[in-house]
Design a protein around this motif. Structure first.
Motif, mmCIF file in Angstrom:
data_model
loop_
_atom_site.group_PDB
_atom_site.id
_atom_site.type_symbol
_atom_site.label_atom_id
_atom_site.label_comp_id
_atom_site.label_asym_id
_atom_site.label_seq_id
_atom_site.Cartn_x
_atom_site.Cartn_y
_atom_site.Cartn_z
ATOM 1 N N LEU A 1 14.144 9.582 -36.920
ATOM 2 C CA LEU A 1 13.524 10.680 -36.192
ATOM 3 C C LEU A 1 12.069 10.306 -35.928
ATOM 4 C CD1 LEU A 1 14.979 13.601 -38.340
ATOM 5 C CD2 LEU A 1 15.765 12.842 -36.088
ATOM 6 N N SER A 2 11.414 11.008 -34.999
ATOM 7 C CA SER A 2 10.042 10.637 -34.646
ATOM 8 C C SER A 2 9.078 10.909 -35.800
ATOM 9 C CB SER A 2 9.607 11.392 -33.389
ATOM 10 O OG SER A 2 9.651 12.783 -33.607
ATOM 11 N N ARG A 3 9.455 11.793 -36.703
ATOM 12 C CA ARG A 3 8.622 12.150 -37.846
ATOM 13 C C ARG A 3 9.600 12.535 -38.957
ATOM 14 N NH1 ARG A 3 5.753 17.033 -38.399
ATOM 15 N NH2 ARG A 3 6.756 17.870 -36.557
ATOM 16 N N VAL A 4 9.164 12.450 -40.202
ATOM 17 C CA VAL A 4 10.080 12.818 -41.296
ATOM 18 C C VAL A 4 9.892 14.302 -41.635
ATOM 19 C CG1 VAL A 4 10.769 12.354 -43.674
ATOM 20 C CG2 VAL A 4 10.008 10.477 -42.201
ATOM 21 N N PRO A 5 10.948 15.101 -41.533
ATOM 22 C CA PRO A 5 10.807 16.528 -41.824
ATOM 23 C C PRO A 5 10.811 16.806 -43.332
ATOM 24 C CG PRO A 5 13.082 16.041 -41.259
ATOM 25 C CD PRO A 5 12.327 14.738 -41.160
ATOM 26 N N VAL A 6 10.131 17.880 -43.742
ATOM 27 C CA VAL A 6 10.265 18.337 -45.131
ATOM 28 C C VAL A 6 10.839 19.756 -45.205
ATOM 29 C CG1 VAL A 6 8.489 16.826 -46.095
ATOM 30 C CG2 VAL A 6 7.852 19.119 -45.343
ATOM 31 N N THR A 7 10.796 20.481 -44.093
ATOM 32 C CA THR A 7 11.387 21.833 -44.102
ATOM 33 C C THR A 7 12.532 21.898 -43.090
ATOM 34 O OG1 THR A 7 9.971 22.704 -42.354
ATOM 35 C CG2 THR A 7 9.141 22.871 -44.607
ATOM 36 N N ARG A 8 13.344 22.944 -43.247
ATOM 37 C CA ARG A 8 14.501 23.133 -42.372
ATOM 38 C C ARG A 8 14.069 23.304 -40.914
ATOM 39 N NH1 ARG A 8 17.879 28.552 -43.180
ATOM 40 N NH2 ARG A 8 18.348 28.893 -40.996
ATOM 41 N N ALA A 9 13.011 24.090 -40.702
ATOM 42 C CA ALA A 9 12.553 24.330 -39.333
ATOM 43 C C ALA A 9 12.126 23.024 -38.662
ATOM 44 C CB ALA A 9 11.397 25.339 -39.339
ATOM 45 N N GLU A 10 11.419 22.182 -39.426
ATOM 46 C CA GLU A 10 10.998 20.881 -38.870
ATOM 47 C C GLU A 10 12.207 20.021 -38.544
ATOM 48 O OE1 GLU A 10 6.822 19.649 -40.995
ATOM 49 O OE2 GLU A 10 8.666 19.329 -42.075
ATOM 50 N N ALA A 11 13.196 20.035 -39.431
ATOM 51 C CA ALA A 11 14.388 19.208 -39.226
ATOM 52 C C ALA A 11 15.099 19.636 -37.953
ATOM 53 C CB ALA A 11 15.319 19.310 -40.426
ATOM 54 N N VAL A 12 15.233 20.949 -37.760
ATOM 55 C CA VAL A 12 15.917 21.454 -36.569
ATOM 56 C C VAL A 12 15.154 21.007 -35.320
ATOM 57 C CG1 VAL A 12 16.491 23.564 -35.296
ATOM 58 C CG2 VAL A 12 16.973 23.408 -37.756
ATOM 59 N N GLU A 13 13.835 21.111 -35.392
ATOM 60 C CA GLU A 13 13.018 20.739 -34.242
ATOM 61 C C GLU A 13 13.162 19.244 -33.923
ATOM 62 O OE1 GLU A 13 8.814 21.571 -34.856
ATOM 63 O OE2 GLU A 13 8.401 19.885 -33.481
ATOM 64 N N LEU A 14 13.036 18.406 -34.955
ATOM 65 C CA LEU A 14 13.033 16.955 -34.737
ATOM 66 C C LEU A 14 14.406 16.423 -34.332
ATOM 67 C CD1 LEU A 14 10.762 16.001 -37.757
ATOM 68 C CD2 LEU A 14 10.179 15.759 -35.334
ATOM 69 N N ILE A 15 15.452 16.943 -34.988
ATOM 70 C CA ILE A 15 16.794 16.466 -34.634
ATOM 71 C C ILE A 15 17.156 16.987 -33.242
ATOM 72 C CG2 ILE A 15 19.248 16.454 -35.269
ATOM 73 C CD1 ILE A 15 18.303 16.843 -38.203
ATOM 74 N N GLY A 16 16.757 18.233 -32.956
ATOM 75 C CA GLY A 16 17.006 18.806 -31.634
ATOM 76 C C GLY A 16 16.358 17.960 -30.540
ATOM 77 N N GLU A 17 15.137 17.547 -30.816
ATOM 78 C CA GLU A 17 14.389 16.696 -29.877
ATOM 79 C C GLU A 17 15.177 15.408 -29.601
ATOM 80 O OE1 GLU A 17 10.649 14.373 -31.250
ATOM 81 O OE2 GLU A 17 10.019 16.463 -30.995
ATOM 82 N N ARG A 18 15.623 14.794 -30.684
ATOM 83 C CA ARG A 18 16.390 13.552 -30.566
ATOM 84 C C ARG A 18 17.697 13.745 -29.785
ATOM 85 N NH1 ARG A 18 17.982 10.018 -34.328
ATOM 86 N NH2 ARG A 18 19.964 10.413 -33.298
ATOM 87 N N MET A 19 18.370 14.874 -30.068
ATOM 88 C CA MET A 19 19.644 15.119 -29.406
ATOM 89 C C MET A 19 19.439 15.329 -27.906
ATOM 90 S SD MET A 19 21.452 17.371 -32.381
ATOM 91 C CE MET A 19 22.218 18.421 -31.213
ATOM 92 N N ARG A 20 18.360 15.990 -27.553
ATOM 93 C CA ARG A 20 18.092 16.206 -26.129
ATOM 94 C C ARG A 20 17.828 14.882 -25.427
ATOM 95 N NH1 ARG A 20 15.613 20.791 -28.160
ATOM 96 N NH2 ARG A 20 13.591 19.769 -28.292
ATOM 97 N N GLU A 21 17.091 13.986 -26.117
ATOM 98 C CA GLU A 21 16.848 12.655 -25.531
ATOM 99 C C GLU A 21 18.166 11.910 -25.346
ATOM 100 O OE1 GLU A 21 14.205 10.613 -28.147
ATOM 101 O OE2 GLU A 21 12.606 12.065 -27.795
ATOM 102 N N GLU A 22 18.995 11.942 -26.396
ATOM 103 C CA GLU A 22 20.260 11.214 -26.391
ATOM 104 C C GLU A 22 21.148 11.605 -25.216
ATOM 105 O OE1 GLU A 22 21.996 9.052 -28.535
ATOM 106 O OE2 GLU A 22 20.071 8.601 -29.469
ATOM 107 N N VAL A 23 21.278 12.910 -25.030
ATOM 108 C CA VAL A 23 22.289 13.363 -24.077
ATOM 109 C C VAL A 23 21.663 14.000 -22.836
ATOM 110 C CG1 VAL A 23 24.043 13.697 -25.850
ATOM 111 C CG2 VAL A 23 22.527 15.585 -25.250
ATOM 112 N N GLY A 24 20.351 13.767 -22.666
ATOM 113 C CA GLY A 24 19.698 14.245 -21.456
ATOM 114 C C GLY A 24 19.718 15.755 -21.287
ATOM 115 N N GLY A 25 19.443 16.442 -22.364
ATOM 116 C CA GLY A 25 19.281 17.897 -22.255
ATOM 117 C C GLY A 25 20.557 18.687 -22.378
ATOM 118 N N GLY A 26 21.634 18.023 -22.733
ATOM 119 C CA GLY A 26 22.907 18.720 -22.869
ATOM 120 C C GLY A 26 22.948 19.701 -24.023
#
Lengths: 291, 264
Positions: free
Chosen positions: A262-287
């Motif tokens: 991930l672009s940064r290492v999360p320590v809280t659930r909210a951060e994890a959702v944000e960072l993984i969500g960001e990655r998923m959007r990149e992966e699948v082009g906003g799907g």
């Protein structure tokens, strides 16, 4: 003002073979929630005792180095004054309950009575705390008949009732169910909002990650790591000091290990959702869209 | 061989009803986690399993025999119970005396006593503390002393009440190894716990209780993927499983492994 400043503090309990603290240097600021983590016997409880002055005034032993609490050297504090300035919740609620009061209501009032607070004020304050902790159903029960979790809440209520500016809490949730643990952390967060300084020993690292401003890792009587919650919980050395990172941090490590960092290492659930969500959007082009 | 609860109810003498209609079966060598809110009836259920309580309705059968016909001491020899608070259980002047108490009480011969004590000490890693008064030991080590004092018996089932409370990472690892070894010996372990990470990492069968009833019993997803069960038993998914849900990756993830597999 600084809450506590320790410089090269060593402490050995009377009759103990090895020191409990072996050169602790640490600064804790006021108005923050400081998480203290580490293995059992790493010095956490001794550190709490020192901040509260029961080490060495009650638990005797050899103390060296310099400990300053709220701008005053530990030796210059009257132990009684320190005890009323700094509230303390012990990890074992079975030892904290006085055992001499017939009801939970009286138990919570006990500390205030000792401080000589007026009767009407005590009653108002105790009712307020009972409501805050949602333990109305326990108020008339005998403290000795409570379960571990219930006792823990009552021990907590007694300390909140004292309204100290600094609260030292040693594993407040060890006997509580997840919902009650979170409720306790909500209360702790509420106390911080009121400007209280809190020093908290806690094994539940996910809760520490969510609520603490700073984290200090003790290891074998020394400070192994100290800093902001993020700095400490993402430090690659954390595990070597016997501390498991938060689940979401482990998740990020596992993703990185499989070539999907991930672009940064999360320590809280909210951060994890944000960072993984960001990655998923990149992966699948906003799907994907996050909740 | 098994512990069987058949439609068991229990009402305390003061009239409060702790459990009702509970049916459960724990087989030899099985590992079961019982979860639920404080007050859900978990502790009453396990006390019924080891004969500390006798059912006021239904029947509890241990290895083919009803607990109603046996004394608590007789049942406890088959079903060991490690209390949540070790201080409720420990009383001897040093750890060795604590572990040797039962063998001496039962007049085992020296060879048998020594073998059983050595095994309990080794399983729990308490060898360095044998000459110390349990009261002078840290809470986490007292917990392992309490476990050893039960394992020294020849029980075929062990009940652990909140074994991870206050344990650090090292204690957690030791407990995991201990559970694996007990399973290897065919000893069943029933755990009451609020620690969902422990449940997910260590158990494959979980029983959820709410308001004195069993509301789910099965593999982990039977509890952790069912919103209705989670809500009624006030249990939370693991933090990472919640992350997966927040990301709309479905609600079938239970462990970190599951979530890693779901993320593209």
């Amino acid at each position: 003002m600084v809450l506590a400043e320790l410089q090269d503090v060593h402490f050995t309990y009377a009759y103990a073979d090895t020191p409990a603290l072996k050169g602790v240097t640490l600064t804790l600021e006021q108005g923050m929630l400081h998480g203290i983590v580490g293995l059992n016997s790493s010095g956490k409880t001794t550190l709490c005792g020192l901040l509260r002055g029961i080490v060495p005034s009650f638990h005797h032993g050899e103390l060296t180095g310099r400990t300053t609490i709220l701008g005053r050297e530990l030796a210059d504090w009257n132990p009684d004054e320190l005890a009323t300035t700094i509230g303390c919740v012990f990890d074992n609620p079975f030892t904290q309950i006085s055992g001499i009061r017939d009801t939970v209501f009286e138990e919570i009032a006990f500390g205030l009575e000792n401080l000589g607070v007026a009767r009407e004020d005590i009653i108002t304050r105790v009712i307020q705390v009972i409501e805050q902790l949602g333990i109305e159903a326990l108020a008339e029960k005998n403290p000795n008949e409570l379960s571990g979790g219930q006792r823990q809440k009552v021990a907590f209520a007694s300390i909140i009732a004292m309204d100290s500016d600094v609260i030292v809490i040693d594993e407040p949730t060890s006997q509580l169910d997840p919902e009650a643990s979170e409720a306790v952390f909500e209360i702790i967060a509420g106390l911080k909002k009121l400007g209280k300084s809190i020093v908290l020993v806690e094994h539940k690292i996910d809760l520490v990650a969510e609520y603490a401003d700073t984290v200090t890792v003790l290891h074998e009587g020394r400070v192994a790591l100290t800093g902001t919650t993020r700095e400490v919980l993402t430090d690659p050395r954390l595990r070597s000091f016997g501390v498991t990172p938060p689940q979401v941090t482990e998740l990020a490590e596992r993703l990185a290990a499989s070539g999907r960092p991930l672009s940064r290492v999360p320590v809280t659930r909210a951060e994890a959702v944000e960072l993984i969500g960001e990655r998923m959007r990149e992966e699948v082009g906003g799907g994907y869209r996050t909740a | 061989m098994a512990i069987e609860l058949h439609d068991v109810g229990f009402t305390y003498p003061d009239g409060s009803r702790a459990v009702s209609g509970v049916s459960l079966r724990v087989e030899d060598g099985e590992r079961v986690a019982i979860v639920g809110q404080n007050g859900a009836g978990k502790t009453t259920t396990v006390k019924l399993m080891n004969g500390l309580l006798k059912p006021t309705e239904g029947e509890v059968i241990v290895d083919g025999e009803s607990t109603a016909k046996r004394t608590t001491a007789q049942v406890a020899r088959t079903v060991g119970y490690v209390f949540q608070n070790p201080d409720d259980q420990l009383f001897a002047a040093d750890v060795r005396a604590e572990i040797e108490y039962l063998p001496r009480y039962l007049h085992w011969d020296d060879a048998k006593r020594e073998t059983r004590v050595a095994r309990a000490v080794e399983l729990t890693g308490i060898a360095p503390h044998l000459d110390i008064n349990p009261k002078d030991l840290p809470a986490a080590i007292r917990k392992f002393v309490a476990i050893a004092a039960v394992l020294v018996s020849e029980c075929r089932y062990v009940i652990l009440d909140e074994p991870t409370a206050g344990l650090d990472q090292r204690g957690f690892a030791l407990l995991g190894t201990l559970l694996d070894r007990l399973q290897g010996e065919g000893i069943a372990v029933v755990t009451i716990t609020h620690d969902m990470r422990f449940v997910v990492d260590t158990f494959s069968r979980v029983v959820a209780m709410a308001a004195g009833n069993v509301i789910a019993d099965g593999p982990l997803p039977a509890v952790f993927c069912d919103d209705h069960v989670l809500n009624r038993s006030r249990i939370r998914r693991l933090e990472v499983a919640q992350v997966a849900r927040d990301l709309r990756l479905g609600d079938q993830a239970v462990s970190i492994d599951d979530v890693v597999a779901l993320i593209p």
